[in-house]
Design a protein around this motif. Structure first.
Motif, PDB file in Angstrom:
ATOM      1  N   THR A  31       0.870  -1.172   0.000  1.00  0.00           N
ATOM      2  CA  THR A  31       0.000   0.000   0.000  1.00  0.00           C
ATOM      3  C   THR A  31       0.904   1.219   0.000  1.00  0.00           C
ATOM      4  O   THR A  31       1.802   1.329   0.840  1.00  0.00           O
ATOM      5  N   HIS A  32       0.691   2.097  -0.972  1.00  0.00           N
ATOM      6  CA  HIS A  32       1.505   3.305  -1.086  1.00  0.00           C
ATOM      7  C   HIS A  32       0.569   4.499  -1.184  1.00  0.00           C
ATOM      8  O   HIS A  32      -0.291   4.547  -2.058  1.00  0.00           O
ATOM      9  N   GLU A  33       0.742   5.439  -0.259  1.00  0.00           N
ATOM     10  CA  GLU A  33      -0.120   6.619  -0.199  1.00  0.00           C
ATOM     11  C   GLU A  33      -1.589   6.217  -0.170  1.00  0.00           C
ATOM     12  O   GLU A  33      -2.440   6.822  -0.805  1.00  0.00           O
ATOM     13  N   GLY A  34      -1.872   5.134   0.570  1.00  0.00           N
ATOM     14  CA  GLY A  34      -3.243   4.665   0.761  1.00  0.00           C
ATOM     15  C   GLY A  34      -3.840   3.904  -0.408  1.00  0.00           C
ATOM     16  O   GLY A  34      -5.015   3.556  -0.373  1.00  0.00           O
ATOM     17  N   LYS A  35      -3.044   3.615  -1.434  1.00  0.00           N
ATOM     18  CA  LYS A  35      -3.557   2.940  -2.624  1.00  0.00           C
ATOM     19  C   LYS A  35      -2.820   1.622  -2.855  1.00  0.00           C
ATOM     20  O   LYS A  35      -1.612   1.531  -2.621  1.00  0.00           O
ATOM     21  N   PRO A  36      -3.541   0.604  -3.354  1.00  0.00           N
ATOM     22  CA  PRO A  36      -2.867  -0.656  -3.679  1.00  0.00           C
ATOM     23  C   PRO A  36      -1.826  -0.426  -4.764  1.00  0.00           C
ATOM     24  O   PRO A  36      -2.088   0.244  -5.764  1.00  0.00           O
ATOM     25  N   SER A  37      -0.640  -0.979  -4.545  1.00  0.00           N
ATOM     26  CA  SER A  37       0.478  -0.772  -5.460  1.00  0.00           C
ATOM     27  C   SER A  37       1.311  -2.034  -5.538  1.00  0.00           C
ATOM     28  O   SER A  37       1.109  -2.983  -4.786  1.00  0.00           O
ATOM     29  N   LEU A  38       2.259  -2.007  -6.459  1.00  0.00           N
ATOM     30  CA  LEU A  38       3.202  -3.096  -6.611  1.00  0.00           C
ATOM     31  C   LEU A  38       4.600  -2.547  -6.400  1.00  0.00           C
ATOM     32  O   LEU A  38       4.999  -1.586  -7.077  1.00  0.00           O
ATOM     33  N   ALA A  39       5.338  -3.138  -5.464  1.00  0.00           N
ATOM     34  CA  ALA A  39       6.748  -2.801  -5.266  1.00  0.00           C
ATOM     35  C   ALA A  39       7.570  -3.882  -5.948  1.00  0.00           C
ATOM     36  O   ALA A  39       7.316  -5.074  -5.752  1.00  0.00           O
ATOM     37  N   VAL A  40       8.517  -3.478  -6.759  1.00  0.00           N
ATOM     38  CA  VAL A  40       9.437  -4.416  -7.403  1.00  0.00           C
ATOM     39  C   VAL A  40      10.837  -4.037  -6.952  1.00  0.00           C
ATOM     40  O   VAL A  40      11.237  -2.876  -7.067  1.00  0.00           O
ATOM     41  N   ARG A  41      11.558  -5.036  -6.425  1.00  0.00           N
ATOM     42  CA  ARG A  41      12.905  -4.792  -5.898  1.00  0.00           C
ATOM     43  C   ARG A  41      13.894  -5.741  -6.557  1.00  0.00           C
ATOM     44  O   ARG A  41      13.556  -6.893  -6.841  1.00  0.00           O
ATOM     45  N   PHE A  71      17.884  -1.836  -6.021  1.00  0.00           N
ATOM     46  CA  PHE A  71      16.939  -0.938  -6.683  1.00  0.00           C
ATOM     47  C   PHE A  71      15.506  -1.282  -6.293  1.00  0.00           C
ATOM     48  O   PHE A  71      15.207  -2.438  -5.967  1.00  0.00           O
ATOM     49  N   ALA A  72      14.612  -0.286  -6.389  1.00  0.00           N
ATOM     50  CA  ALA A  72      13.194  -0.522  -6.124  1.00  0.00           C
ATOM     51  C   ALA A  72      12.341   0.465  -6.925  1.00  0.00           C
ATOM     52  O   ALA A  72      12.798   1.562  -7.257  1.00  0.00           O
ATOM     53  N   ALA A  73      11.136   0.036  -7.215  1.00  0.00           N
ATOM     54  CA  ALA A  73      10.137   0.901  -7.846  1.00  0.00           C
ATOM     55  C   ALA A  73       8.789   0.564  -7.232  1.00  0.00           C
ATOM     56  O   ALA A  73       8.555  -0.581  -6.831  1.00  0.00           O
ATOM     57  N   ILE A  74       7.923   1.561  -7.163  1.00  0.00           N
ATOM     58  CA  ILE A  74       6.550   1.356  -6.701  1.00  0.00           C
ATOM     59  C   ILE A  74       5.620   1.870  -7.778  1.00  0.00           C
ATOM     60  O   ILE A  74       5.747   3.008  -8.228  1.00  0.00           O
ATOM     61  N   VAL A  75       4.691   1.013  -8.182  1.00  0.00           N
ATOM     62  CA  VAL A  75       3.775   1.333  -9.273  1.00  0.00           C
ATOM     63  C   VAL A  75       2.345   1.196  -8.767  1.00  0.00           C
ATOM     64  O   VAL A  75       2.001   0.162  -8.169  1.00  0.00           O
ATOM     65  N   PRO A  76       1.499   2.211  -8.982  1.00  0.00           N
ATOM     66  CA  PRO A  76       0.091   2.080  -8.587  1.00  0.00           C
ATOM     67  C   PRO A  76      -0.561   0.900  -9.310  1.00  0.00           C
ATOM     68  O   PRO A  76      -0.317   0.683 -10.502  1.00  0.00           O
ATOM     69  N   GLN A  77      -1.349   0.126  -8.597  1.00  0.00           N
ATOM     70  CA  GLN A  77      -1.979  -1.063  -9.170  1.00  0.00           C
ATOM     71  C   GLN A  77      -2.774  -0.739 -10.434  1.00  0.00           C
ATOM     72  O   GLN A  77      -2.760  -1.500 -11.395  1.00  0.00           O
ATOM     73  N   ASN A  78      -3.441   0.413 -10.453  1.00  0.00           N
ATOM     74  CA  ASN A  78      -4.268   0.758 -11.616  1.00  0.00           C
ATOM     75  C   ASN A  78      -3.445   1.182 -12.836  1.00  0.00           C
ATOM     76  O   ASN A  78      -3.985   1.372 -13.912  1.00  0.00           O
TER      77      ASN A  78
END
Length: 95
Positions: A31-41, A71-78
């Motif tokens: 959860t990132h900023e209250g929204k479902p997201s995907l973290a890839v590391r 490395f890491a990235a966070i992408v909003p699920q939508n």
């Protein structure tokens, strides 16, 4: 990320002494900023930069969280068109 990775956890991956690296590396629902997201590391010691590229979708520049190549990235699920992705790395030679 609402619960960022600790520096000790990142150090355990970089140092090679983490007992469960796949609990940290790869894709993880967050959860990132209250929204479902995907973290890839990812840990690529030779890479100078890393991009997350979704099949048929956008590309995200990953953040370098450790100078030795974590490395890491966070992408909003939508924003994720599907679950297929590749990592595009560059090194000091540009490849």
């Amino acid at each position: 990320m609402d619960q960022p990775l600790s520096s000790a956890l990142i150090d355990s991956i970089v140092g090679g002494y983490n007992g469960d690296p796949f609990a940290v590396l790869g894709p993880h629902a967050v959860t990132h900023e209250g929204k479902p997201s995907l973290a890839v590391r990812a840990f690529l010691p030779w890479a100078t930069s890393l991009s997350l590229v979704f099949d048929g979708g956008p590309t995200y520049e990953m953040w370098r969280l450790h100078p030795f190549g974590f490395f890491a990235a966070i992408v909003p699920q939508n924003a994720i068109p599907n679950s297929n992705y590749v990592l595009r790395a560059e090194n000091t030679l540009g490849g």
